[in-house]
Structures are given as structure tokens and as C-alpha cells.
Design a protein around this motif. Structure first.
Motif, PDB file in Angstrom:
ATOM      1  N   GLY A 280       0.507  -1.464  -0.064  1.00 32.89           N
ATOM      2  CA  GLY A 280      -0.782  -0.266   0.394  1.00 32.89           C
ATOM      3  C   GLY A 280       0.583   0.762   0.548  1.00 32.89           C
ATOM      4  N   ARG A 281       1.906   1.179  -0.383  1.00 34.06           N
ATOM      5  CA  ARG A 281       3.045   2.268  -0.306  1.00 34.06           C
ATOM      6  C   ARG A 281       4.018   2.615  -1.454  1.00 34.06           C
ATOM      7  NH1 ARG A 281       4.001  -0.370   4.775  1.00 34.06           N
ATOM      8  NH2 ARG A 281       6.588  -1.567   3.877  1.00 34.06           N
ATOM      9  N   PRO A 282       4.676   3.386  -1.747  1.00 38.92           N
ATOM     10  CA  PRO A 282       5.718   3.187  -2.563  1.00 38.92           C
ATOM     11  C   PRO A 282       7.087   1.968  -2.222  1.00 38.92           C
ATOM     12  CG  PRO A 282       4.915   5.269  -2.729  1.00 38.92           C
ATOM     13  CD  PRO A 282       4.371   5.111  -1.353  1.00 38.92           C
ATOM     14  N   VAL A 283       7.186   1.289  -3.665  1.00 39.92           N
ATOM     15  CA  VAL A 283       8.337  -0.049  -3.310  1.00 39.92           C
ATOM     16  C   VAL A 283       9.944   0.880  -4.421  1.00 39.92           C
ATOM     17  CG1 VAL A 283       9.053  -1.683  -4.109  1.00 39.92           C
ATOM     18  CG2 VAL A 283       6.710  -1.789  -3.944  1.00 39.92           C
ATOM     19  N   ARG A 284      10.810   1.001  -3.509  1.00 41.15           N
ATOM     20  CA  ARG A 284      12.125   1.142  -3.847  1.00 41.15           C
ATOM     21  C   ARG A 284      12.468  -0.159  -4.908  1.00 41.15           C
ATOM     22  NH1 ARG A 284      16.521   3.836  -2.746  1.00 41.15           N
ATOM     23  NH2 ARG A 284      15.031   5.668  -1.785  1.00 41.15           N
ATOM     24  N   CYS A 285      12.737   0.526  -6.145  1.00 40.74           N
ATOM     25  CA  CYS A 285      13.047  -0.130  -7.737  1.00 40.74           C
ATOM     26  C   CYS A 285      14.866   0.708  -8.122  1.00 40.74           C
ATOM     27  CB  CYS A 285      12.351  -0.122  -8.372  1.00 40.74           C
ATOM     28  SG  CYS A 285      10.094  -0.669  -7.894  1.00 40.74           S
ATOM     29  N   TYR A 286      15.083  -0.750  -8.887  1.00 42.37           N
ATOM     30  CA  TYR A 286      16.177  -0.809  -9.255  1.00 42.37           C
ATOM     31  C   TYR A 286      15.948  -1.398 -11.072  1.00 42.37           C
ATOM     32  CZ  TYR A 286      18.161   0.595  -4.803  1.00 42.37           C
ATOM     33  OH  TYR A 286      17.750   1.089  -2.795  1.00 42.37           O
ATOM     34  N   THR A 287      16.789  -0.202 -11.574  1.00 43.94           N
ATOM     35  CA  THR A 287      16.852  -0.380 -12.449  1.00 43.94           C
ATOM     36  C   THR A 287      17.709   0.323 -13.706  1.00 43.94           C
ATOM     37  OG1 THR A 287      15.246  -0.908 -14.848  1.00 43.94           O
ATOM     38  CG2 THR A 287      16.279   1.359 -14.373  1.00 43.94           C
ATOM     39  N   MET A 288      18.461  -0.928 -14.447  1.00 47.46           N
ATOM     40  CA  MET A 288      19.972  -0.641 -15.465  1.00 47.46           C
ATOM     41  C   MET A 288      19.587   0.816 -16.708  1.00 47.46           C
ATOM     42  SD  MET A 288      22.330  -1.954 -13.626  1.00 47.46           S
ATOM     43  CE  MET A 288      23.207  -1.425 -14.665  1.00 47.46           C
ATOM     44  N   ALA A 289      20.132   1.115 -16.551  1.00 51.51           N
ATOM     45  CA  ALA A 289      20.736   2.847 -17.790  1.00 51.51           C
ATOM     46  C   ALA A 289      21.890   1.973 -18.756  1.00 51.51           C
ATOM     47  CB  ALA A 289      20.138   3.298 -17.113  1.00 51.51           C
ATOM     48  N   ASP A 315       9.419   4.338  -6.597  1.00 53.23           N
ATOM     49  CA  ASP A 315      10.541   5.006  -6.515  1.00 53.23           C
ATOM     50  C   ASP A 315      11.341   4.811  -7.245  1.00 53.23           C
ATOM     51  OD1 ASP A 315      13.040   6.407  -5.418  1.00 53.23           O
ATOM     52  OD2 ASP A 315      12.590   5.833  -4.083  1.00 53.23           O
ATOM     53  N   LEU A 316      12.113   4.583  -8.437  1.00 49.09           N
ATOM     54  CA  LEU A 316      13.038   4.115  -9.006  1.00 49.09           C
ATOM     55  C   LEU A 316      14.176   5.033  -8.973  1.00 49.09           C
ATOM     56  CD1 LEU A 316      13.307   2.275 -11.562  1.00 49.09           C
ATOM     57  CD2 LEU A 316      12.298   3.548 -13.527  1.00 49.09           C
ATOM     58  N   VAL A 317      15.156   3.747  -9.022  1.00 52.77           N
ATOM     59  CA  VAL A 317      16.865   4.155  -8.890  1.00 52.77           C
ATOM     60  C   VAL A 317      17.257   3.632 -10.449  1.00 52.77           C
ATOM     61  CG1 VAL A 317      19.071   3.782  -7.829  1.00 52.77           C
ATOM     62  CG2 VAL A 317      16.876   4.496  -6.771  1.00 52.77           C
ATOM     63  N   GLU A 318      17.758   4.505 -10.988  1.00 49.26           N
ATOM     64  CA  GLU A 318      18.320   4.248 -12.226  1.00 49.26           C
ATOM     65  C   GLU A 318      20.240   3.935 -12.053  1.00 49.26           C
ATOM     66  OE1 GLU A 318      17.394   6.977 -14.976  1.00 49.26           O
ATOM     67  OE2 GLU A 318      14.965   6.843 -14.752  1.00 49.26           O
ATOM     68  N   ILE A 319      20.656   3.347 -12.683  1.00 51.76           N
ATOM     69  CA  ILE A 319      22.458   2.664 -12.402  1.00 51.76           C
ATOM     70  C   ILE A 319      23.056   2.392 -13.542  1.00 51.76           C
ATOM     71  CG2 ILE A 319      23.936   1.712 -11.515  1.00 51.76           C
ATOM     72  CD1 ILE A 319      21.816   1.151  -9.587  1.00 51.76           C
ATOM     73  N   GLU A 320      23.741   3.029 -13.390  1.00 50.26           N
ATOM     74  CA  GLU A 320      24.333   3.014 -15.557  1.00 50.26           C
ATOM     75  C   GLU A 320      25.293   1.962 -15.265  1.00 50.26           C
ATOM     76  OE1 GLU A 320      25.686   6.748 -16.697  1.00 50.26           O
ATOM     77  OE2 GLU A 320      23.763   8.206 -16.954  1.00 50.26           O
ATOM     78  N   VAL A 321      25.977   1.940 -16.056  1.00 54.31           N
ATOM     79  CA  VAL A 321      26.895   0.995 -16.418  1.00 54.31           C
ATOM     80  C   VAL A 321      27.359   0.807 -17.753  1.00 54.31           C
ATOM     81  CG1 VAL A 321      25.737  -1.105 -17.770  1.00 54.31           C
ATOM     82  CG2 VAL A 321      27.626  -1.958 -16.623  1.00 54.31           C
ATOM     83  N   SER A 322      28.657   0.644 -17.589  1.00 52.81           N
ATOM     84  CA  SER A 322      29.509   1.119 -18.954  1.00 52.81           C
ATOM     85  C   SER A 322      30.764  -0.307 -19.164  1.00 52.81           C
ATOM     86  CB  SER A 322      30.153   2.168 -18.900  1.00 52.81           C
ATOM     87  OG  SER A 322      31.416   2.359 -18.265  1.00 52.81           O
ATOM     88  N   PRO A 323      31.916  -0.026 -20.444  1.00 56.31           N
ATOM     89  CA  PRO A 323      32.893  -1.245 -20.349  1.00 56.31           C
ATOM     90  C   PRO A 323      33.800  -1.072 -19.872  1.00 56.31           C
ATOM     91  CG  PRO A 323      32.275  -0.414 -22.668  1.00 56.31           C
ATOM     92  CD  PRO A 323      30.568   1.080 -21.507  1.00 56.31           C
ATOM     93  N   ALA A 356      21.678  -1.069  -3.419  1.00 60.57           N
ATOM     94  CA  ALA A 356      20.651  -1.224  -2.329  1.00 60.57           C
ATOM     95  C   ALA A 356      21.045  -0.977  -1.180  1.00 60.57           C
ATOM     96  CB  ALA A 356      19.638  -2.473  -3.089  1.00 60.57           C
ATOM     97  N   ARG A 357      22.619  -1.606  -1.046  1.00 58.13           N
ATOM     98  CA  ARG A 357      22.600  -1.267   0.007  1.00 58.13           C
ATOM     99  C   ARG A 357      23.870  -0.065   0.589  1.00 58.13           C
ATOM    100  NH1 ARG A 357      23.211  -5.844   4.414  1.00 58.13           N
ATOM    101  NH2 ARG A 357      24.978  -4.527   5.919  1.00 58.13           N
ATOM    102  N   SER A 358      23.913   0.138  -0.301  1.00 58.23           N
ATOM    103  CA  SER A 358      24.535   1.439   0.356  1.00 58.23           C
ATOM    104  C   SER A 358      22.871   2.533   0.220  1.00 58.23           C
ATOM    105  CB  SER A 358      25.726   2.525  -0.596  1.00 58.23           C
ATOM    106  OG  SER A 358      24.237   2.707  -2.051  1.00 58.23           O
ATOM    107  N   ASP A 359      21.882   2.292   0.156  1.00 57.70           N
ATOM    108  CA  ASP A 359      20.567   2.687   0.615  1.00 57.70           C
ATOM    109  C   ASP A 359      20.318   1.911   1.824  1.00 57.70           C
ATOM    110  OD1 ASP A 359      20.682   4.434  -1.883  1.00 57.70           O
ATOM    111  OD2 ASP A 359      19.728   3.297  -3.212  1.00 57.70           O
ATOM    112  N   GLY A 360      20.576   1.901   1.986  1.00 56.73           N
ATOM    113  CA  GLY A 360      19.834   0.671   3.256  1.00 56.73           C
ATOM    114  C   GLY A 360      18.619  -0.468   3.035  1.00 56.73           C
ATOM    115  N   TYR A 361      19.029  -1.230   1.767  1.00 57.39           N
ATOM    116  CA  TYR A 361      18.009  -2.367   1.676  1.00 57.39           C
ATOM    117  C   TYR A 361      18.817  -3.725   1.481  1.00 57.39           C
ATOM    118  CZ  TYR A 361      14.580   1.306   0.602  1.00 57.39           C
ATOM    119  OH  TYR A 361      13.599   1.826   0.151  1.00 57.39           O
ATOM    120  N   ARG A 362      18.194  -4.106   2.272  1.00 52.44           N
ATOM    121  CA  ARG A 362      19.143  -6.023   3.027  1.00 52.44           C
ATOM    122  C   ARG A 362      18.384  -6.455   1.926  1.00 52.44           C
ATOM    123  NH1 ARG A 362      20.837  -6.175   9.097  1.00 52.44           N
ATOM    124  NH2 ARG A 362      21.416  -4.034   9.401  1.00 52.44           N
ATOM    125  N   VAL A 363      17.308  -6.540   1.503  1.00 52.08           N
ATOM    126  CA  VAL A 363      16.509  -7.630   1.196  1.00 52.08           C
ATOM    127  C   VAL A 363      15.648  -6.921  -0.840  1.00 52.08           C
ATOM    128  CG1 VAL A 363      14.453  -8.363   0.712  1.00 52.08           C
ATOM    129  CG2 VAL A 363      16.151  -8.499   2.944  1.00 52.08           C
TER     130      VAL A 363
END
Length: 648
Positions: A280-289, A315-323, A356-363
Motif C-alpha cells: 500500500g505504499r511506494p516501492v524502492r526499485c532499481y533498474t539499469m540504464a 521510487d525508481l533508481v537508475e544505475i548506469e553501466v559502462s564497458p 541497494a545496500r548503500s541505500d539501506g536495503y538488505r532485501v
């Protein structure tokens, strides 16, 4: 969610502590060990505290009289119901943990207790009265467990292979069948690992070690061939939606914050939507950019993840990856994986778990498993369209397979067309396992030295898959037989392994609601036509999710959780490839023919073959050898010295 290790046999407390130290990343919150010198048995535990954060959850955990000791990794989602039942029978508890329930349930029911557990787990239990060590792995293999039998009669186990290598007497002899599996399929099927004498306990198996020896048996299996599920298609779709909602609600059980992976694909979107509804509340989510690029033909995830975030107020967090990240992390990645898995998706999980861990999320909850139980891969479509050409005489089918293997072009359509028909000339029983090959057997064999080819003889990587099919003799539907192999091997030995290892490297637990035992058993009993309808994969799952997901997500085709590896290998990572696979290095190893490897790299860069994943596999194997067998100078590893340190 933790790290476990231990032994039964002639080892010391110093050995036990050294094994535990190798698993420190899996349990940063606490550690414990227990040793009985008289029985020569020891258990160690590294704790990631998620349920009952108090010291009462410390392990290894004992029962009231100390006759049982448990080192447990994972979560039991039905532990509250089991606890209520046990309390009604007179059992008393000292903590709110699920692992204590396992102890009391074993007191009540013995080895059959494992059959009643609903969750993700790997555990070791010492039964002092019976002088027996039990090892168990969860039904679908979400949690890893390695073991080694030593010539002395001792047995050692650990959540990760690297922990076993601190012990004297662990053989470093290579398993060349496992090597061939990695290069052909990009994973090795349990019980194989790259070490001949270190094995993976199979999903749904129980292993016991006592004075009579070591014995292993399955306690559960997917119910393929045991009858269908009743009800109309609409009723079945509604039931899927209910089961997923219930699974997500159970798996939100935690005393720490819970977030999620979100690719914007069907599976992760379904899980996140169920989380949003349950909490019933916003969910912290992680995705790749990242930019997939035209050579990999994958749709970019980011627009779809953003769509879901807007639709559900996430609550969407976008994470970048590079070669550059790959170059700097690849060798560390292989060390953490314990296995040379050549899949860039590993890096995505690493980056998400780190953030996620740096944001305080263990699960984190993940959509892993939907493709494997509801039929989401392109090879499923290719299999179900076999009747359109299978009537051809075998010589004509063999000619078809040969012609597509030489077809020009390196784009996605030509690659998929070639893969659909490359095994057309094989018999039915040979062809189905062959769909799991990423690379042709002949192409891989050309890369070995004469000595390695002699050791392999006529071995085919698909052999281990054929043996697995023998466990479901009453299942005759080709799609269901393939889905059985998906769950038993591609899911457990590849996807779940890298998901666990990459996340636990940062002390993050990943839960997989789509692999909930009840939901998986229900999916197995659905008619194949409900899972795959023409070209529509996961057909009934899409129907089940229609009331809760946007139409664009439901229509979206399968996209791998990866990166533009083909472009990277030929361009951005070109220097790394040639450094790792240098002629001097390969000649020293004696495993790969330097000239053959160079020819493959050149042909791949020129677009004459589609071999970027094979090149990356070679890179990962060489990096694995550096970490786990650094002094190997020939194909015979029996005299390799003890490994003392992996990469920092």
C-alpha cells in the motif's frame, strides 16, 4: 540469509574459521562457529540479519539439550504456521527466527521435515544422537551449496566453493566435462563444478553423512507428468494472480526494508505491482540504464521501467553501466561467482545490489523464474514449431541444419533463424537438450589442445541434460520436458547462481516470488498450450497480469537482463580480450590452442561468426583459473598447491 560452512572429518578449529572467513561478505552482521572435537564435526555461520535482528538469532543454533546444531542460510516463508503447529505439540521457542522452527520440526519429523518447508534455503544440521550430518538445498536451488568428499573419508561443505579451498587435501583436478559445459552452454549442470572433486548439491536434494558413508537423495521434484490442473483458462489465470499476490505478501516478511529489481519486463513488473498492492505504499526499485545497441537487438529496459514507475508511483533508481566497469570488475566477478559464467547480467546484479545496500536495503524481490515456469524463451517457440519441418526425412533435415550454419549475416534475425534449425538433423532425444547450447560443439572443440580433446573423447555437453530427463519418464509433452530442464539447470545452475552470488557479495538477499513452491507446482500442471500460444510466450501469465499491468508491458517481447556484449567484445573490451587470452598465457596453460583462439577472435571481429559469448567464456575461464588454480601449467591439476587468497 547468510553463509554456511563446515565439515565432518579430521579438520581443526583453525580450518573452520578460515572457511568462515571466506564467506564474510555473505553475513556482515554476526558470525559464530561450533566444534565437537570428539565427533570431528564443525559448523560455522555468517549472519545477514533480516528476521529477528536480536542475538537470539545467532547461529549455529542448538536445540534445548544440545543434541542438534543448525547452520542455516535462507528464509522459510511458512515458518509462522509451522511454529504454531509445533507449539500446539509442546515445543517452546527462544527466538522469532525461522531457523529455530527448522530445528524443532526436525525433532518432530526427522529428515521428512525438509519436505514441509516453503522457502529458499541451504542448511547443515548435525544430529548428535544419530551421529549424522544432514545437508539440504531448497526445492528449486535458489540458495547454493557445494560439498567435497575427501580421500580421508571427511566431507566438507560451504555456501560458496572458495571456502572449501582453504582445506588441505581438496583436489584441484579439473573436470573437463564441466569445462566443456561452460564453453558450450555458459554454465555447468549440477552436480558438476570445474573441480573434479567439488560438487554442487542438486536442488531438492538431501545429503547425509555418517559412519555408513555419504548418501544423497531427492526429497522433491517438479510434478511434471503427474496430471493437469482443473478449471477453465480464465479460472487458471485468476488463480495465478492470487498465488503471485500471496507469494509476494509472504516474501515481504522482514524486519529490514525491502526493495525490488525492475527491468520493465513482464515478470519484474508483475512482482513490483503485487508488492505495491500488498504494501500500500511506494516501492524502492532499481533498474539499469544502458544503450543496448543494434548488434544485440534487445529493447532498452529503461523506458518501460520508467513507465511502471509512473503508473504505480514507484521510487525508481537508475544505475548506469559502462564497458570500463566490466574491465575493472570482470576478474573479481568470476571469483565471486565461483564459476566462469560468461553473462553480463551478473554485472547488473552486482551494481544494483551494491547501490541497494548503500541505500539501506538488505532485501530485494526479483522476477527471476517466470520464463522458466511459464515458458518465456525463444527456444520454446522454436521447439513448438518443430512440427512444421520435423516430417522431413532426416537427411534433408541434416542438410537444412548444415545450410543455416553457413548462412551469411551476424544480425539478430539471422542468428535466431540459424539457432532454430541448427539441430534439425538430430534425433528427437538428442535435439531437445541441444537447444540449450549457446555454441556449437564442433566450434568449441577446435579451441582445445590435443590433450584436452583426448580427455573429452566423444563427450557431449547435453549428456547431463538427457540424464535429467530420465527423472520424468511419464512426461511426454516436448515443451514441458524442456521447461523441466530450464528449471533444473538453466535456472538453478545459471540464473539463480549469479543472482545469489552477486547480491550476497554486498550482503543483499534476493527473493524470487515467481518460484514460490505453490505457484511453481501450479504452473507445471497447466497445459503447454496455455503457456505458449503460437508466438506468444507466457500466454496465460500475460492474461493473469492483464488487470494490473499496462498494455505496453504485456505486449513487450522477451529481453535479456544483460548488456551489449557483442559490441563490447569487438570494440570496447577488445584490448582486455587480447590481454587475457594472449598466446603466452594460453600456451602456458596447455588447455586452449592459441592459434585456434586467435582465429576465433579475428573471425568474430570480422563478423564471419557470432562468437562474442564464446570469446567472453574463454576470458572468464582464464580468469577463473587465475583465481582458483593460479599455478596450473598443464591439463593435469592434481599437484596444484593449496589456494590461499583470492582477488581482493
Amino acid at each position: 540469509m547468510c553463509g554456511i560452512t563446515g565439515f565432518i572429518g579430521g579438520f581443526s578449529e583453525e580450518h573452520l574459521l578460515a572457511m568462515s572467513a571466506r564467506l564474510a561478505h555473505r553475513g556482515p552482521d554476526d558470525q559464530g562457529h561450533w566444534l565437537d572435537p570428539a565427533e570431528q564435526v564443525g559448523l560455522a555461520h555468517r549472519r545477514l540479519a533480516i528476521v529477528d535482528l536480536s542475538p537470539a538469532g545467532r547461529q549455529p543454533m542448538a536445540n534445548e539439550d544440545g543434541s542438534l546444531r543448525l547452520s542455516f542460510n535462507g528464509e522459510i516463508y511458512n515458518f509462522r504456521e509451522l511454529r504454531d503447529e509445533l507449539e500446539s505439540k509442546g515445543h517452546r521457542f527462544r527466538s522469532r527466527t525461522d531457523c529455530e522452527v527448522v530445528l524443532h520440526l526436525y525433532e518432530e519429523e526427522g529428515c521428512s521435515a525438509v519436505e514441509r518447508l516453503d522457502g529458499i534455503f541451504a542448511f547443515a544440521l548435525w544430529d548428535g544422537r544419530r551421529r549424522r550430518l544432514l545437508l539440504a538445498r531448497d526445492h528449486l536451488g535458489v540458495k547454493p551449496l557445494y560439498y567435497a568428499e575427501l580421500p580421508s573419508g571427511a566431507l566438507a561443505f560451504a555456501s560458496e566453493l572458495k571456502a572449501l579451498l582453504v582445506l588441505p587435501g581438496i583436489s584441484r583436478e579439473l573436470d573437463f566435462e564441466a569445462l566443456h559445459q561452460h564453453l558450450t552452454m555458459i554454465w555447468a549442470a549440477a552436480p558438476h563444478t570445474l573441480f573434479q572433486h567439488v560438487r554442487k548439491l542438486e536442488p531438492g536434494f538431501l545429503l547425509s553423512a555418517d559412519e555408513r558413508g555419504v548418501h544423497k537423495r531427492p526429497y522433491w521434484d517438479l510434478p511434471y507428468g503427474l496430471g493437469g490442473e482443473a478449471g477453465s483458462r480464465a479460472e487458471q489465470a485468476e488463480r495465478i494472480r492470487e498465488l503471485l499476490g500471496a507469494a509476494v505478501e509472504r516474501q515481504l516478511m522482514s524486519d529490514v526494508p525491502v526493495g525490488a529489481f525492475l527491468s520493465g519486463g513482464l515478470d519484474s513488473s508483475a512482482v513490483v505491482a503485487a508488492m505495491r498492492s500488498a504494501s500500500g505504499r511506494p516501492v524502492r526499485c532499481y533498474t539499469m540504464a544502458l544503450d543496448a545497441g543494434p548488434t544485440d537487438a534487445n529493447q532498452a529496459d529503461l523506458p518501460y521501467a520508467r513507465l511502471m514507475a509512473r503508473d504505480l508511483d514507484l521510487d525508481l533508481v537508475e544505475i548506469e553501466v559502462s564497458p570500463d566497469m566490466v574491465v575493472g570488475f570482470a576478474e573479481r566477478m568470476v571469483y565471486l561467482l565461483d564459476e566462469p559464467q560468461a553473462d553480463p547480467a551478473c554485472i547488473n546484479v552486482h551494481l544494483i545490489a551494491e547501490r541497494a545496500r548503500s541505500d539501506g536495503y538488505r532485501v530485494l524481490l526479483s522476477g527471476t523464474g517466470g520464463d522458466d515456469i511459464f515458458s518465456g524463451y525463444r527456444r520454446h517457440v522454436a521447439l513448438c514449431f518443430e512440427p512444421t519441418w520435423r516430417w522431413l526425412p532426416r537427411p534433408l533435415r541434416a542438410l537444412l541444419a548444415k545450410s543455416v550454419s553457413h548462412a551469411p549475416g551476424n544480425g539478430a534475425p539471422s542468428r535466431r533463424f540459424a539457432k532454430a534449425f541448427q539441430h534439425a538433423g538430430l534425433d528427437d532425444e538428442e535435439r531437445l537438450p541441444a537447444y540449450f547450447a549457446w555454441h556449437e560443439d564442433g566450434m568449441v572443440r577446435k579451441l582445445y589442445t590435443h590433450g584436452v580433446r583426448a580427455k573429452l573423447g566423444g563427450y557431449q555437453a547435453a549428456t547431463v541434460l538427457k540424464r535429467s530427463l530420465e527423472r520424468i519418464p511419464t512426461e511426454h509433452a516436448p515443451l514441458n520436458r524442456m521447461l523441466y530442464l530450464e528449471a533444473k539447470h538453466f535456472l538453478a545452475d545459471h540464473n539463480l547462481n549469479y543472482t545469489d552470488k552477486m547480491a550476497m557479495a554486498h550482503g543483499v538477499e534476493v527473493r524470487v516470488p515467481l518460484l514460490d513452491r505453490t505457484l511453481a507446482e501450479f504452473a507445471v500442471r497447466l497445459p503447454p498450450r496455455h503457456k505458449l500460444s503460437g508466438f506468444e510466450t507466457k500466454s496465460i501469465f500475460r492474461e493473469a497480469m492483464r488487470p494490473i499491468l499496462p498494455a505496453s508491458i504485456l505486449r513487450r517481447s522477451k529481453t535479456g537482463f544483460g548488456a551489449p556484449l557483442r559490441r563490447w567484445i569487438c570494440q570496447d573490451l577488445r584490448e582486455m580480450v587480447r590481454d587475457v587470452l594472449s598466446e603466452e598465457t594460453l600456451r602456458c596453460r596447455g588447455i586452449f590452442d592459441p592459434r585456434a583462439v586467435e582465429d576465433l577472435i579475428v573471425a568474430n571481429e570480422a563478423g564471419r561468426v557470432d562468437a562474442s559469448y564464446l570469446v567472453f567464456s574463454l576470458v572468464c575461464v582464464e580468469m577463473w583459473l587465475r583465481s582458483f588454480a593460479p599455478t596450473v601449467a598443464s591439463v593435469d591439476l592434481r599437484d596444484a598447491p593449496l589456494l590461499t587468497n583470492g582477488p581482493s
